[in-house]
Write a protein that holds these residues in place. Structure first.
Motif, mmCIF file in Angstrom:
data_model
loop_
_atom_site.group_PDB
_atom_site.id
_atom_site.type_symbol
_atom_site.label_atom_id
_atom_site.label_comp_id
_atom_site.label_asym_id
_atom_site.label_seq_id
_atom_site.Cartn_x
_atom_site.Cartn_y
_atom_site.Cartn_z
ATOM 1 N N ASP A 272 0.815 -1.216 0.000
ATOM 2 C CA ASP A 272 0.000 0.000 0.000
ATOM 3 C C ASP A 272 0.851 1.269 0.000
ATOM 4 O O ASP A 272 0.359 2.342 -0.351
ATOM 5 N N ASP A 273 2.103 1.150 0.425
ATOM 6 C CA ASP A 273 2.947 2.351 0.520
ATOM 7 C C ASP A 273 4.171 2.306 -0.390
ATOM 8 O O ASP A 273 5.091 3.101 -0.241
ATOM 9 N N GLY A 274 4.218 1.381 -1.345
ATOM 10 C CA GLY A 274 5.352 1.345 -2.253
ATOM 11 C C GLY A 274 5.721 -0.059 -2.669
ATOM 12 O O GLY A 274 4.884 -0.968 -2.660
ATOM 13 N N PHE A 275 7.005 -0.272 -3.035
ATOM 14 C CA PHE A 275 7.428 -1.585 -3.504
ATOM 15 C C PHE A 275 8.845 -1.898 -3.030
ATOM 16 O O PHE A 275 9.611 -1.018 -2.649
ATOM 17 N N GLU A 276 9.178 -3.199 -3.091
ATOM 18 C CA GLU A 276 10.522 -3.669 -2.787
ATOM 19 C C GLU A 276 10.893 -4.753 -3.787
ATOM 20 O O GLU A 276 10.149 -5.718 -3.971
ATOM 21 N N PHE A 277 12.046 -4.603 -4.433
ATOM 22 C CA PHE A 277 12.530 -5.536 -5.445
ATOM 23 C C PHE A 277 13.821 -6.151 -4.913
ATOM 24 O O PHE A 277 14.832 -5.474 -4.733
ATOM 25 N N VAL A 278 13.785 -7.469 -4.642
ATOM 26 C CA VAL A 278 14.939 -8.196 -4.123
ATOM 27 C C VAL A 278 15.422 -9.172 -5.189
ATOM 28 O O VAL A 278 14.633 -9.927 -5.752
ATOM 29 N N GLY A 279 16.721 -9.145 -5.474
ATOM 30 C CA GLY A 279 17.287 -10.008 -6.494
ATOM 31 C C GLY A 279 17.380 -11.462 -6.057
ATOM 32 O O GLY A 279 17.159 -11.797 -4.890
ATOM 33 N N PRO A 280 17.752 -12.366 -6.979
ATOM 34 C CA PRO A 280 17.761 -13.804 -6.682
ATOM 35 C C PRO A 280 18.781 -14.216 -5.621
ATOM 36 O O PRO A 280 18.639 -15.270 -5.006
#
Length: 356
Positions: A272-280
């Motif tokens: 609801d407040d943004g995103f998080e992208f974590v690599g493999p």
């Protein structure tokens, strides 16, 4: 003389920008209506309710005029927007939504937004509907609010979604209170996002738990999304081996949305407040989280008011059209699965509607 002319033009522009609304709601949605109208800067011209005898009391609380008939409201209102927080039976088998009434309202420039899907069942789509149809029913005149894929945080993440690339597994969690939308509305929102990423599922295996489970009263879902309330879990399987899961409840207290994508690029979560992208390998590739303050509206109010602002802004194009038949057929398959206890195929529902 010149000064008076300038004043007149300025006043005219101000009036053109004024946003007016008529609201249709249940008594328990009074606070929601107040907060959304404040955040979206709406002047309420009329208030009505699907609950008999409640329109006058609700209108008094919201400082507006009462209305007792939704069809009359749609046909006659001078408001810019008709906001259906609870459409009641409108758009169900008991009271099919009237395309003519909605068309006339739209022709007069009235925008219509609903928290609940209209129509409330794939079985209420016109006979012979197909994916290519532009006239799949009524949503061409009704904007469904609260859709995860239309939210600002999802829009903010579009570029990173494209960067993420192939999705092999997807999960969605949707939680809110009954006042903020039914489980049926959540199911449509979840399926819309899933189908945008993965296409149409081959099977849907869903389970439902009533809010009254363990008490003397127990309800079984019917064929309509309207009034569908409780907890739902579902596993969706796709022809190419990919899968998706849904966990949703309209009896979970506070509004909360989480979309998780898994793929070769790692893990992408949209909140609801943004995103998080974590690599493999666990490294953080990208992140954007919006810090909230004491003045920030609750996420639900933020999402709904943003949807209203975009609907009323003539410079913002409408969201791309969806395969309504496919979407509602998949929702219908989920409802059927909760009753049969078996995986169900949306294609069966699609053919049923198309071949009537």
């Amino acid at each position: 003389m010149t000064s008076g002319t300038i004043l007149s033009v300025s006043t005219s522009r101000k009036e053109a920008r004024k946003k007016t609304a008529a609201v249709w709601l249940r008594p328990d949605q009074l606070s929601l209506a107040h907060d959304v109208s404040q955040e979206a800067d709406l002047e309420l011209l009329a208030v009505g309710s699907p609950v008999r005898g409640e329109s006058s009391t609700l209108a008094k609380h919201l400082g507006s005029e009462p209305c007792d008939d939704l069809r009359s409201l749609l046909a006659e209102t001078k408001a810019s927007l008709v906001l259906l927080l609870d459409p009641g039976d409108f758009g169900t088998e008991n009271e099919p939504a009237d395309e003519r009434v909605l068309s006339v309202a739209a022709a007069r420039g009235v925008r219509i937004a609903s928290l609940e899907p209209i129509p409330a069942s794939a079985l209420l789509l016109p006979s012979g509907s197909s994916e290519q149809d532009d006239q799949l029913g009524l949503p061409q005149h009704v904007r469904l609010l609260g859709m995860l894929r239309h939210s600002k945080r999802y829009r903010d993440a579009v570029e990173v979604i494209e960067q993420f690339g192939h999705t092999r597994t997807l999960s969605i969690e949707l939680y809110n209170s009954p006042q903020q939308g039914s489980l049926g509305a959540q199911l449509v929102s979840a399926l819309d996002a899933i189908m945008a990423h993965l296409g149409t599922p081959e099977t849907v295996d869903a389970s439902f738990v009533s809010p009254a489970h363990g008490q003397s009263v127990y309800s079984v879902p019917g064929e309509s999304l309207r009034g569908f309330s409780g907890d739902l879990t579902a596993v969706l399987r796709f022809p190419d081996g990919r899968s998706a899961t849904i966990v949703a409840s309209d009896h979970a207290g506070r509004w909360n949305r989480v979309l998780t994508l898994l793929g070769p690029a790692g893990r992408l979560r949209i909140y609801d407040d943004g995103f998080e992208f974590v690599g493999p390998t666990g490294e953080k590739v990208d992140e954007a989280r919006h810090r909230r303050t004491v003045k920030s509206p609750p996420h639900c109010i933020e999402v709904l008011s943003d949807g209203i602002d975009r609907l009323l802004d003539p410079h913002i194009p409408a969201p791309p059209p969806v395969d309504l038949l496919g979407l509602l057929a998949t929702a219908q398959a989920a409802l059927l699965s909760t009753r049969t206890g078996q995986p169900e195929n949306p294609e069966t529902i699609r053919r049923m509607v198309s071949n009537r």
